[in-house]
Enzyme design. Sequence first.
Site, PDB file in Angstrom:
ATOM      1  N   THR A 471     -37.991  10.946   6.827  1.00 16.83           N
ATOM      2  CA  THR A 471     -36.954   9.920   6.948  1.00 16.83           C
ATOM      3  C   THR A 471     -36.181  10.138   8.248  1.00 16.83           C
ATOM      4  OG1 THR A 471     -35.075   8.861   5.888  1.00 16.83           O
ATOM      5  CG2 THR A 471     -35.206  11.238   5.712  1.00 16.83           C
ATOM      6  N   ASP A 472     -35.445   9.125   8.723  1.00 16.48           N
ATOM      7  CA  ASP A 472     -34.636   9.333   9.931  1.00 16.48           C
ATOM      8  C   ASP A 472     -33.590   8.244  10.105  1.00 16.48           C
ATOM      9  OD1 ASP A 472     -36.467   7.900  12.726  1.00 16.48           O
ATOM     10  OD2 ASP A 472     -36.061   7.102  10.755  1.00 16.48           O
ATOM     11  N   GLU A 473     -32.593   8.545  10.957  1.00 12.29           N
ATOM     12  CA  GLU A 473     -31.570   7.581  11.364  1.00 12.29           C
ATOM     13  C   GLU A 473     -31.293   7.843  12.835  1.00 12.29           C
ATOM     14  OE1 GLU A 473     -28.206   8.080   8.874  1.00 12.29           O
ATOM     15  OE2 GLU A 473     -29.121   7.105   7.142  1.00 12.29           O
ATOM     16  N   TYR A 497     -30.074  16.507  13.052  1.00  7.13           N
ATOM     17  CA  TYR A 497     -31.342  16.113  12.431  1.00  7.13           C
ATOM     18  C   TYR A 497     -31.842  14.794  13.026  1.00  7.13           C
ATOM     19  CZ  TYR A 497     -34.648  15.011   8.682  1.00  7.13           C
ATOM     20  OH  TYR A 497     -35.779  14.698   7.967  1.00  7.13           O
ATOM     21  N   LYS A 501     -35.058  13.628  15.925  1.00  7.56           N
ATOM     22  CA  LYS A 501     -36.031  12.561  15.711  1.00  7.56           C
ATOM     23  C   LYS A 501     -35.961  11.508  16.810  1.00  7.56           C
ATOM     24  CE  LYS A 501     -36.669  13.387  10.893  1.00  7.56           C
ATOM     25  NZ  LYS A 501     -37.113  12.813   9.638  1.00  7.56           N
TER      26      LYS A 501
END
Length: 673
Positions: A471-473, A497, A501
């Site tokens: 997952t990512d933002e 985090y 990414k």
Amino acid sequence: MFHPIGNFIKHPVDLVYEITYNGGGRIRATESHSVFVFTEQGIVAKPSGELAIGDQLVTFVGEGAPIRQPHVFDLSQKLSEYCYEGLDAALAKRERIMQTVAVGGRFSYSGLHTALAQDINSTTAYRLFETLTAEGFLTKKNGLYQATAATLEDSMLQAERQRWQLMKNKLHIPYDTLTVTPLLMEVFGLYLAEGHSARTPAEMQSPHRNVTFTIGLNETRQLELLRRCADEVFGIHASVARRSSTYQITYSSRWVHALFAEFGCTAETKYLPGWIWSQPKEFIVAFFKGYEGDATLKRDGRRYYTTVNRTLAESLLWLARLNDLNALISSRTIQQIAGKVPPGITVTRKREFYDLQITAESVCDHDHDHWRSPMARCIPSAFVKNLLGRRSNGGIHVHHKPLINKKQVQRLADTFESIPPDLAVLLDSPIGVAQVKSIEKIEGTTMVYDVSVPGNEKFFGGNVPCLLHNTDEVYGTLQPDDPPFSETTPYAPNSPYSASKAGSDHLVRAYFHTYGLPVVTTNCSNNYGPFQHGEKFIPTVIRSCLLQKPIPVYGDGSNIRDWLYVADHCRGIDAVIRRGQLGETYNIGGCNEWANLNITRLICTLLDQRRPEHAPHQRLITFVTDRPGHDWRYAIAADKMERELGWKPQETFNSGIAKTVDWYLQRDAADSL
């Protein structure tokens, strides 16, 4: 099937699980990291710590890039560092002539030679004048030499052209660029199996660097292939020497050596260059045909390729699978005599060999009696039975074995007027099964590298493709009046985090533009739906209600997210894989912006209706300290997806969350039994 690997996040753990699975697959993961498995209901994420032997992981064999162009070698760039003692002197003489002509206007040969007599003798000057004229740097009319307009306008460019022309003449290079062909790909494959390039200091000092192939006396087709490539592609003579049991074929050419050296020089150091991943499928087939070398064909129809290079074997497996050639990998240890030993003394060593196996369907697809359907082409029969409600229809019947070939399922599906969309998508996808063979706990402090894959909740990893979770933002946070993020929004991550990414996105983009790595990038809104890991926000709220425990809500619950139902996300990824353009970024948005507190209240209201004995559930809401770097608002627009790929979300948040709550209630009821 393009899921580019981005950044690696390193951290220590005390326990990891080593999972081995069908096809020679092996992967290590922490207890909480998820892989995806088949169930009767579909594909779900499952933490590694909950896996069991026999679980059916998701793998694939299928097409790679939808549009591929043959690679083109820019030979001037390829040889840009080449130099020899006479090159600079020759360039200086040419530049002296060009300057003299440019300043003086028109010169006869005698007048020009007089002006240059101190630097260049008569014979050299005349040869240079004629060469420069033939190459277009000078014009000659009525015995007068004059610099061309192009030379005067762009002297720097012309100097580069002069250098390249000298290099071409010196190295006997027939082209400026060389386009890869199936013939060349087959020879590259043969080099990978049977070739060697000059690499020692003595070899590299030779004016003609050699590329040598060693093949058996019975490999006459390969001998003719090498001769033909030398003649038709490189315009050189292939030297052939016959030994007691082999032929040794040598290409002696510095520029040809530069091409083959892209694959490495020795068996232990060979690798696949970046450009090969974007070649047309027929080129890859030709490459494997050349790589066969002395490969053996087993009774079960598989073709075995052997190498001592594990990295190369695993790279070849991925290359094969991306091009619809099913491949497996295995290893074996062989005891060998270690070099020269004194008389009467035997010294042995154990050496690891890796066998790449191309399954029989890709080798002898015309002879069905010699091969079985590989797992990677199958799906679970229980899943098919659950979706269709039966195993036979219209005279077509599928067996009761755990796995069924997708072609057989398609024949059954064709007897129905319509079939469930989930089954239709699966049958038309490259996805198949890889069964878990063993699970081993490895205790002790181990450094784990979490793989970040930008924009993808799911991506394939492992030495044999295995579907993993992510997952990512990357975009950061939105203000109340800001429009949702688009593909042109600058990255502004607010946590380490997410920053890692975002960095990996840029790295992948650079590999696409520099090396032609076939990638597309997708960024998605927050996913939700059945089977989601219990640590995520919506499952946490539902489970807290079911267990009558406090519902933790970060801060004051005003953080806003755009929510995307998982089935819509899968449809979006499928649309990008099928119709997206390489190198592009696509945002897959849900068009469902909700504050966390409002979501919690909605779920509580739904459970008040379904579990009235515990109403009101909102009494369980508990506000907890907001996490650091928590984006206030995160929303992604899907305009480009709808405009270019015809995709838009089907589920509203209300309908999607109702389905999710009902799924958890059914699961809770089943668990209580």
